[in-house]
Design a protein around this motif. Sequence first.
Motif, PDB file in Angstrom:
ATOM      1  N   SER A 109       0.846  -1.191   0.000  1.00  0.00           N
ATOM      2  CA  SER A 109       0.000   0.000   0.000  1.00  0.00           C
ATOM      3  C   SER A 109       0.880   1.240   0.000  1.00  0.00           C
ATOM      4  O   SER A 109       1.790   1.371   0.820  1.00  0.00           O
ATOM      5  CB  SER A 109      -0.962   0.000   1.199  1.00  0.00           C
ATOM      6  OG  SER A 109      -0.292  -0.272   2.403  1.00  0.00           O
ATOM      7  N   GLU A 110       0.604   2.144  -0.928  1.00  0.00           N
ATOM      8  CA  GLU A 110       1.366   3.385  -1.052  1.00  0.00           C
ATOM      9  C   GLU A 110       1.042   4.318   0.107  1.00  0.00           C
ATOM     10  O   GLU A 110      -0.008   4.211   0.747  1.00  0.00           O
ATOM     11  CB  GLU A 110       1.024   4.076  -2.366  1.00  0.00           C
ATOM     12  CG  GLU A 110       1.509   3.345  -3.598  1.00  0.00           C
ATOM     13  CD  GLU A 110       2.959   3.660  -3.928  1.00  0.00           C
ATOM     14  OE1 GLU A 110       3.605   4.408  -3.154  1.00  0.00           O
ATOM     15  OE2 GLU A 110       3.438   3.158  -4.953  1.00  0.00           O
ATOM     16  N   GLY A 111       1.935   5.247   0.356  1.00  0.00           N
ATOM     17  CA  GLY A 111       1.716   6.227   1.411  1.00  0.00           C
ATOM     18  C   GLY A 111       2.986   6.991   1.691  1.00  0.00           C
ATOM     19  O   GLY A 111       3.973   6.918   0.945  1.00  0.00           O
ATOM     20  N   GLN A 112       2.984   7.699   2.791  1.00  0.00           N
ATOM     21  CA  GLN A 112       4.144   8.480   3.202  1.00  0.00           C
ATOM     22  C   GLN A 112       5.272   7.551   3.646  1.00  0.00           C
ATOM     23  O   GLN A 112       5.055   6.545   4.310  1.00  0.00           O
ATOM     24  CB  GLN A 112       3.745   9.391   4.363  1.00  0.00           C
ATOM     25  CG  GLN A 112       4.876  10.220   4.942  1.00  0.00           C
ATOM     26  CD  GLN A 112       4.436  10.969   6.186  1.00  0.00           C
ATOM     27  OE1 GLN A 112       3.276  10.924   6.569  1.00  0.00           O
ATOM     28  NE2 GLN A 112       5.380  11.656   6.825  1.00  0.00           N
ATOM     29  N   GLY A 113       6.495   7.885   3.260  1.00  0.00           N
ATOM     30  CA  GLY A 113       7.646   7.134   3.739  1.00  0.00           C
ATOM     31  C   GLY A 113       8.051   7.591   5.121  1.00  0.00           C
ATOM     32  O   GLY A 113       7.534   8.598   5.616  1.00  0.00           O
ATOM     33  N   PRO A 114       8.962   6.873   5.756  1.00  0.00           N
ATOM     34  CA  PRO A 114       9.580   5.620   5.333  1.00  0.00           C
ATOM     35  C   PRO A 114       8.590   4.450   5.227  1.00  0.00           C
ATOM     36  O   PRO A 114       7.567   4.437   5.907  1.00  0.00           O
ATOM     37  CB  PRO A 114      10.598   5.342   6.447  1.00  0.00           C
ATOM     38  CG  PRO A 114      10.827   6.656   7.110  1.00  0.00           C
ATOM     39  CD  PRO A 114       9.525   7.366   7.031  1.00  0.00           C
ATOM     40  N   TRP A 115       8.949   3.495   4.390  1.00  0.00           N
ATOM     41  CA  TRP A 115       8.152   2.289   4.246  1.00  0.00           C
ATOM     42  C   TRP A 115       8.273   1.421   5.495  1.00  0.00           C
ATOM     43  O   TRP A 115       9.378   1.152   5.965  1.00  0.00           O
ATOM     44  CB  TRP A 115       8.636   1.465   3.059  1.00  0.00           C
ATOM     45  CG  TRP A 115       8.188   1.975   1.730  1.00  0.00           C
ATOM     46  CD1 TRP A 115       8.766   2.984   1.007  1.00  0.00           C
ATOM     47  CD2 TRP A 115       7.079   1.517   0.966  1.00  0.00           C
ATOM     48  NE1 TRP A 115       8.079   3.175  -0.162  1.00  0.00           N
ATOM     49  CE2 TRP A 115       7.037   2.275  -0.227  1.00  0.00           C
ATOM     50  CE3 TRP A 115       6.130   0.519   1.150  1.00  0.00           C
ATOM     51  CZ2 TRP A 115       6.071   2.083  -1.206  1.00  0.00           C
ATOM     52  CZ3 TRP A 115       5.158   0.316   0.168  1.00  0.00           C
ATOM     53  CH2 TRP A 115       5.123   1.095  -0.986  1.00  0.00           C
ATOM     54  N   VAL A 116       7.135   0.994   6.014  1.00  0.00           N
ATOM     55  CA  VAL A 116       7.121  -0.019   7.070  1.00  0.00           C
ATOM     56  C   VAL A 116       6.981  -1.375   6.387  1.00  0.00           C
ATOM     57  O   VAL A 116       6.046  -1.589   5.605  1.00  0.00           O
ATOM     58  CB  VAL A 116       5.963   0.219   8.058  1.00  0.00           C
ATOM     59  CG1 VAL A 116       5.904  -0.906   9.099  1.00  0.00           C
ATOM     60  CG2 VAL A 116       6.119   1.571   8.748  1.00  0.00           C
ATOM     61  N   VAL A 117       7.922  -2.267   6.639  1.00  0.00           N
ATOM     62  CA  VAL A 117       7.939  -3.587   5.981  1.00  0.00           C
ATOM     63  C   VAL A 117       7.885  -4.665   7.053  1.00  0.00           C
ATOM     64  O   VAL A 117       8.763  -4.734   7.920  1.00  0.00           O
ATOM     65  CB  VAL A 117       9.206  -3.762   5.120  1.00  0.00           C
ATOM     66  CG1 VAL A 117       9.182  -5.127   4.429  1.00  0.00           C
ATOM     67  CG2 VAL A 117       9.318  -2.652   4.088  1.00  0.00           C
ATOM     68  N   PHE A 118       6.852  -5.506   6.985  1.00  0.00           N
ATOM     69  CA  PHE A 118       6.719  -6.576   7.974  1.00  0.00           C
ATOM     70  C   PHE A 118       7.428  -7.828   7.484  1.00  0.00           C
ATOM     71  O   PHE A 118       7.189  -8.297   6.368  1.00  0.00           O
ATOM     72  CB  PHE A 118       5.251  -6.899   8.251  1.00  0.00           C
ATOM     73  CG  PHE A 118       5.088  -7.899   9.371  1.00  0.00           C
ATOM     74  CD1 PHE A 118       5.188  -7.502  10.694  1.00  0.00           C
ATOM     75  CD2 PHE A 118       4.878  -9.245   9.099  1.00  0.00           C
ATOM     76  CE1 PHE A 118       5.071  -8.411  11.732  1.00  0.00           C
ATOM     77  CE2 PHE A 118       4.760 -10.169  10.123  1.00  0.00           C
ATOM     78  CZ  PHE A 118       4.866  -9.747  11.447  1.00  0.00           C
ATOM     79  N   LEU A 119       8.301  -8.377   8.332  1.00  0.00           N
ATOM     80  CA  LEU A 119       9.050  -9.598   8.028  1.00  0.00           C
ATOM     81  C   LEU A 119       8.591 -10.690   8.989  1.00  0.00           C
ATOM     82  O   LEU A 119       8.842 -10.604  10.194  1.00  0.00           O
ATOM     83  CB  LEU A 119      10.554  -9.339   8.171  1.00  0.00           C
ATOM     84  CG  LEU A 119      11.115  -8.183   7.327  1.00  0.00           C
ATOM     85  CD1 LEU A 119      12.587  -7.968   7.640  1.00  0.00           C
ATOM     86  CD2 LEU A 119      10.907  -8.445   5.854  1.00  0.00           C
ATOM     87  N   GLY A 120       7.912 -11.679   8.462  1.00  0.00           N
ATOM     88  CA  GLY A 120       7.292 -12.704   9.293  1.00  0.00           C
ATOM     89  C   GLY A 120       8.259 -13.764   9.798  1.00  0.00           C
ATOM     90  O   GLY A 120       9.433 -13.793   9.443  1.00  0.00           O
ATOM     91  N   GLY A 121       7.722 -14.637  10.615  1.00  0.00           N
ATOM     92  CA  GLY A 121       8.517 -15.688  11.233  1.00  0.00           C
ATOM     93  C   GLY A 121       8.550 -16.971  10.430  1.00  0.00           C
ATOM     94  O   GLY A 121       7.939 -17.092   9.362  1.00  0.00           O
ATOM     95  N   LEU A 122       9.262 -17.943  10.964  1.00  0.00           N
ATOM     96  CA  LEU A 122       9.418 -19.244  10.318  1.00  0.00           C
ATOM     97  C   LEU A 122       8.069 -19.944  10.206  1.00  0.00           C
ATOM     98  O   LEU A 122       7.368 -20.126  11.199  1.00  0.00           O
ATOM     99  CB  LEU A 122      10.380 -20.097  11.144  1.00  0.00           C
ATOM    100  CG  LEU A 122      10.891 -21.385  10.514  1.00  0.00           C
ATOM    101  CD1 LEU A 122      11.883 -21.067   9.405  1.00  0.00           C
ATOM    102  CD2 LEU A 122      11.557 -22.266  11.572  1.00  0.00           C
ATOM    103  N   LYS A 123       7.708 -20.309   8.978  1.00  0.00           N
ATOM    104  CA  LYS A 123       6.457 -21.011   8.665  1.00  0.00           C
ATOM    105  C   LYS A 123       5.214 -20.182   8.937  1.00  0.00           C
ATOM    106  O   LYS A 123       4.100 -20.713   8.931  1.00  0.00           O
ATOM    107  CB  LYS A 123       6.366 -22.357   9.387  1.00  0.00           C
ATOM    108  CG  LYS A 123       7.372 -23.396   8.912  1.00  0.00           C
ATOM    109  CD  LYS A 123       6.982 -24.809   9.299  1.00  0.00           C
ATOM    110  CE  LYS A 123       5.929 -25.380   8.377  1.00  0.00           C
ATOM    111  NZ  LYS A 123       5.636 -26.800   8.677  1.00  0.00           N
ATOM    112  N   SER A 124       5.369 -18.895   9.183  1.00  0.00           N
ATOM    113  CA  SER A 124       4.199 -18.023   9.281  1.00  0.00           C
ATOM    114  C   SER A 124       3.963 -17.394   7.911  1.00  0.00           C
ATOM    115  O   SER A 124       4.726 -17.624   6.971  1.00  0.00           O
ATOM    116  CB  SER A 124       4.406 -16.949  10.354  1.00  0.00           C
ATOM    117  OG  SER A 124       5.427 -16.048   9.961  1.00  0.00           O
ATOM    118  N   ASP A 125       2.912 -16.598   7.795  1.00  0.00           N
ATOM    119  CA  ASP A 125       2.648 -15.961   6.505  1.00  0.00           C
ATOM    120  C   ASP A 125       2.148 -14.542   6.718  1.00  0.00           C
ATOM    121  O   ASP A 125       1.963 -14.088   7.845  1.00  0.00           O
ATOM    122  CB  ASP A 125       1.666 -16.778   5.663  1.00  0.00           C
ATOM    123  CG  ASP A 125       0.325 -16.974   6.350  1.00  0.00           C
ATOM    124  OD1 ASP A 125      -0.233 -15.988   6.877  1.00  0.00           O
ATOM    125  OD2 ASP A 125      -0.182 -18.111   6.369  1.00  0.00           O
TER     126      ASP A 125
END
Length: 250
Positions: A20-36
């Motif tokens: 989803s576009e918006g104001q920066g900085p970009w928030v990026v979610f990095l999931g866990g092992l075997k999660s989605d």
Amino acid sequence: MSATEFFDSPQGRRIAYHRSEGQGPWVVFLGGLKSDMEGTKAVHLEAWAKAQGRAFLRFDYSGHGESSGTFEEGCIGDWHEDTVAVIEALTKGALVPVGSSMGGWQALLLARALPERIHGLVTVAAAPDFTEDGYWASFTDAQKQALEELGHVELPSDYMEPYIISKRMIEDGRNNLVLRSDLSLPFPVRCLQGTADTAVSTETALRLVDHVACDDMRLTLVKGADHRFSDAACLALIEEAVVEVLRAAG
């Protein structure tokens, strides 16, 4: 909810994502092992980011969720490649990675790979070097023998079906360790950890804080919180940590 989109990485893997576009900085979610990327924390942060008009990205590593491949084929290095490829293709400018469990390790690898783009960092029950310090260190002689002879071992999980841990994952993990050499994080870092977490220990969180070179790093311990860290109070703490990092870094 928007439809899942797909990106074909330079390594030939098809990576599912929501952006989803918006104001920066970009928030990026990095999931866990075997999660989605459909997990509670990822979806909650996306809704928060949209309400704030903040640019946001969540995605599935290869072998996870809707992305191509199988979990058993993957390893830390593959998922690091996925992370870098998706971020370079789908975002611009400064980043605030939010890494959960194995995603915390991925966030640290990302900071090492793209230091000029990291505005700040948030981890939730970060699990750096777990293939070596968690899996390998706890394997019995019989499990180590099975790893050599069969190429994998099966480990129980408190949260889902057993994990199949491959010899490749263990060996590749050794090429991506972050707690054995200098690790400089010259930006605000906020780490969250539950004291009732049975997957990642408080000692791991303390070891990370002690190891990293960072002038603005804080660890918050939440009494009684487990590895999911997904109830309303914990989700609010994640939001607060992201806001604090955004504010602290200017």
